[in-house]
Design an enzyme around this catalytic site. Structure first.
Site, PDB file in Angstrom:
ATOM      1  N   TRP A  17      -1.840 -10.265   7.596  1.00 61.61           N
ATOM      2  CA  TRP A  17      -2.243 -10.923   6.357  1.00 61.61           C
ATOM      3  C   TRP A  17      -3.215 -10.107   5.509  1.00 61.61           C
ATOM      4  O   TRP A  17      -3.439 -10.425   4.346  1.00 61.61           O
ATOM      5  CB  TRP A  17      -2.935 -12.251   6.688  1.00 61.61           C
ATOM      6  CG  TRP A  17      -3.894 -12.104   7.833  1.00 61.61           C
ATOM      7  CD1 TRP A  17      -3.643 -12.385   9.140  1.00 61.61           C
ATOM      8  CD2 TRP A  17      -5.210 -11.571   7.790  1.00 61.61           C
ATOM      9  NE1 TRP A  17      -4.724 -12.061   9.925  1.00 61.61           N
ATOM     10  CE2 TRP A  17      -5.713 -11.563   9.108  1.00 61.61           C
ATOM     11  CE3 TRP A  17      -6.033 -11.112   6.756  1.00 61.61           C
ATOM     12  CZ2 TRP A  17      -6.993 -11.093   9.435  1.00 61.61           C
ATOM     13  CZ3 TRP A  17      -7.298 -10.644   7.073  1.00 61.61           C
ATOM     14  CH2 TRP A  17      -7.772 -10.641   8.394  1.00 61.61           C
ATOM     15  N   ASN A  18      -3.832  -9.072   6.064  1.00 55.14           N
ATOM     16  CA  ASN A  18      -4.978  -8.478   5.359  1.00 55.14           C
ATOM     17  C   ASN A  18      -4.602  -7.722   4.093  1.00 55.14           C
ATOM     18  O   ASN A  18      -5.405  -7.600   3.175  1.00 55.14           O
ATOM     19  CB  ASN A  18      -5.803  -7.596   6.304  1.00 55.14           C
ATOM     20  CG  ASN A  18      -4.989  -6.509   6.965  1.00 55.14           C
ATOM     21  OD1 ASN A  18      -3.782  -6.630   7.134  1.00 55.14           O
ATOM     22  ND2 ASN A  18      -5.659  -5.443   7.359  1.00 55.14           N
ATOM     23  N   GLU A  40       1.525   0.004  14.489  1.00 57.82           N
ATOM     24  CA  GLU A  40       0.179   0.318  13.983  1.00 57.82           C
ATOM     25  C   GLU A  40      -0.721  -0.817  14.424  1.00 57.82           C
ATOM     26  O   GLU A  40      -0.601  -1.942  13.942  1.00 57.82           O
ATOM     27  CB  GLU A  40       0.205   0.473  12.452  1.00 57.82           C
ATOM     28  CG  GLU A  40      -1.047   1.104  11.896  1.00 57.82           C
ATOM     29  CD  GLU A  40      -2.055   0.075  11.458  1.00 57.82           C
ATOM     30  OE1 GLU A  40      -2.965  -0.246  12.271  1.00 57.82           O
ATOM     31  OE2 GLU A  40      -1.927  -0.431  10.335  1.00 57.82           O
ATOM     32  N   LEU A  41      -1.630  -0.516  15.361  1.00 52.12           N
ATOM     33  CA  LEU A  41      -2.293  -1.580  16.118  1.00 52.12           C
ATOM     34  C   LEU A  41      -3.809  -1.641  15.938  1.00 52.12           C
ATOM     35  O   LEU A  41      -4.532  -2.090  16.817  1.00 52.12           O
ATOM     36  CB  LEU A  41      -1.948  -1.418  17.610  1.00 52.12           C
ATOM     37  CG  LEU A  41      -0.449  -1.329  17.909  1.00 52.12           C
ATOM     38  CD1 LEU A  41      -0.213  -1.134  19.395  1.00 52.12           C
ATOM     39  CD2 LEU A  41       0.285  -2.563  17.403  1.00 52.12           C
ATOM     40  N   GLY A  73      -0.518  -4.953  13.816  1.00 51.60           N
ATOM     41  CA  GLY A  73      -1.255  -6.079  14.385  1.00 51.60           C
ATOM     42  C   GLY A  73      -2.147  -5.623  15.522  1.00 51.60           C
ATOM     43  O   GLY A  73      -2.577  -4.468  15.575  1.00 51.60           O
ATOM     44  N   SER A  74      -2.419  -6.522  16.433  1.00 53.99           N
ATOM     45  CA  SER A  74      -3.297  -6.232  17.560  1.00 53.99           C
ATOM     46  C   SER A  74      -2.575  -5.402  18.610  1.00 53.99           C
ATOM     47  O   SER A  74      -1.343  -5.375  18.661  1.00 53.99           O
ATOM     48  CB  SER A  74      -3.788  -7.539  18.187  1.00 53.99           C
ATOM     49  OG  SER A  74      -2.714  -8.217  18.816  1.00 53.99           O
ATOM     50  N   CYS A  79      -7.572  -2.135   9.040  1.00 51.82           N
ATOM     51  CA  CYS A  79      -7.424  -1.362  10.280  1.00 51.82           C
ATOM     52  C   CYS A  79      -8.165  -0.042  10.194  1.00 51.82           C
ATOM     53  O   CYS A  79      -8.714   0.429  11.193  1.00 51.82           O
ATOM     54  CB  CYS A  79      -5.948  -1.142  10.598  1.00 51.82           C
ATOM     55  SG  CYS A  79      -4.985  -0.523   9.199  1.00 51.82           S
TER      56      CYS A  79
END
Length: 462
Positions: free
Chosen positions: A133-134, A231-232, A209-210, A265
């Site tokens: 969402w960011n 991409e975490l 995400g995470s 991130c």
């Protein structure tokens, strides 16, 4: 609220914006099939035809800048100026892709064993993106535009918090001339998402995400031998070396920490400062952080808006409290304000050490972790003492030495010297270690989701 309904909530007012019904499994399967059918035609379009539509999408984004920016700010609480700059960035991604895609993806002629050979970059099919969402526009555009340029179909499972932004983007793509169904935004649950990965028509999966989510998706896709790009996140380290310009370092590191309300991130997160500069850096940094006021993200003067949700705000606060309990010192901030909206103040922690969340984990919000290093070499050791490796920075007046450190010693995917940045359309974006693998942007990103074919023609020597 029904378990079969997604909803968006304004982080500033805590009021409901909209609700969206999840698709049934049958509806989801039909949407995937429609995307695949659109792909079967799109893949035959010339690179130049695809580029023309992508260029039109870039212009459509600029034309819709104010409307899209307001929607993103309403859904996720980002500052209106940051929302506008996000639209500028995604339009620039379209420009870069349209201008460079045809050349990057063109057939390459080679000589092999005296015969003529070609390397061609064919689309692979439907690419499934699971996005956070960011950055409601950027996260969706950065993989979808490259995939579309390559001739693929695209599915987007956007975060529930910005469902409206995902649908806005779908409609905008189609208004700009993209074939209907080629970019599809299924509104589905996390449980249904696994079924998308399992669908035979889906050929690749990308997730931002995470690291926990990344492990799950990679395991599911890997079991089916489907390519993934992950991409975490990260806890990016910015090194302030002995010869750094302290004023520049402080100014840049403050901006790098609170950019997008600290929910990025590649935010600057850990600040590793050598002994001789530590105290001066801390004093100046705290002074600037103390002056940052929270406010309405729609107002131009606001420097720090709300976090996206109560859950995110509460998790961040718990990480701060846990860090303090384990030895970190709180110099400013660190208290949940009594007001409407999911706000968290600009917060500074020092005496940050291994075993604390502020050292080990990603703090997704406006919390700065300042770590003391003995010298330049110790600073680099601490920077690499992380399970993550997405971005990072080095402040030094000796740019040649900083470049050498970045190239040879910094174990991360992107390094900014004497600056902070987020992404550039022409430079590869991605990380190593638990920050994931694969690259987006640049020529490397354009070729992530293609079938690189070798075609050798006998009897046609050079």
């Amino acid at each position: 609220m029904s378990a079969n309904t997604a909803r968006t909530i304004n982080p500033l007012t805590e009021e409901l914006i909209a609700t969206y019904d999840y698709m049934s499994d049958d509806e989801m399967a039909r949407a995937i099939s429609a995307c695949h059918n659109s792909f079967l035609e799109w893949r035959l379009r010339s690179l130049e035809d695809r580029a023309a539509i992508i260029a039109a999408i870039g212009q459509a984004l600029r034309d819709a800048k104010e409307e899209f920016s307001a929607l993103m700010t309403q859904e996720v609480g980002k500052l209106i100026g940051v929302s506008r700059s996000e639209v500028d960035l995604v339009a620039a991604i379209c420009d870069y892709t349209a201008a460079n895609g045809p050349n990057v993806l063109a057939d390459e002629e080679r000589s092999a064993d005296g015969a003529t050979a070609y390397v061609t970059h064919a689309p692979i099919g439907v690419v499934y993106g699971i996005q956070p969402w960011n950055f409601p526009a950027y996260q969706a555009v950065r993989y979808s535009i490259a995939s579309l340029m390559a001739g693929n179909g695209v599915l987007l499972k956007h975060a529930e918090s910005c469902t409206g932004s995902g649908l806005f983007l779908r409609d905008l793509y189609e208004r700009a001339g993209l074939p209907k169904g080629l970019f599809t935004v299924p509104i589905i649950s996390h449980e249904q998402s696994d079924k998308v990965i399992e669908n035979d028509l889906v050929r690749a999966v990308t997730l931002t995400g995470s690291d926990r989510a990344g492990k799950s998706v990679a395991a599911k896709a890997g079991a089916l031998v489907k390519k993934t790009v992950l991409e975490l996140g990260s806890n990016d380290a910015y090194l302030v070396l002995d010869d750094a310009d302290i004023d520049l370092a402080v100014e840049t590191c403050v901006a790098g920490r609170i950019y997008n309300n600290g929910q990025t991130c590649v935010n600057a997160k850990r600040f590793i400062v050598t002994e001789q500069n530590h105290d001066a850096f801390v004093d100046a940094y705290v002074e600037k952080f103390r002056a940052i006021q929270m406010g309405d993200p729609r107002e131009e003067a606001t420097k720090l808006g709300p976090l996206v949700s109560k859950a995110q705000r509460d998790k961040l606060h718990q990480q701060v409290e846990d860090s303090v309990e384990k030895g970190a010192r709180l110099l400013v901030g660190g208290e949940v304000p009594e007001r409407t909206g999911w706000f968290y103040p600009a917060t500074v922690l020092v005496d940050v050490a291994p075993g604390q969340p502020a050292y080990d984990d990603e703090l997704f919000g406006p919390v700065a972790s300042i770590i003391r290093a003995k010298d330049d070499e110790d600073a680099m050791r601490i920077a690499n003492d992380s399970r993550y490796g997405l971005g990072g920075g080095i402040f030094s007046r000796d740019v040649d030495r900083a470049r050498e450190m970045a190239a040879k010693h910094f174990d991360t995917g992107m390094i900014f010297i004497n600056s902070f940045d987020v992404a550039s359309p022409d430079l590869p974006f991605g990380g190593v270690k638990m920050s994931g693998y694969g690259r987006e942007h640049g020529p490397e990103g354009l070729k992530e989701f293609v079938n690189v074919k070798s075609i050798k023609i006998a009897g046609r020597g050079a």
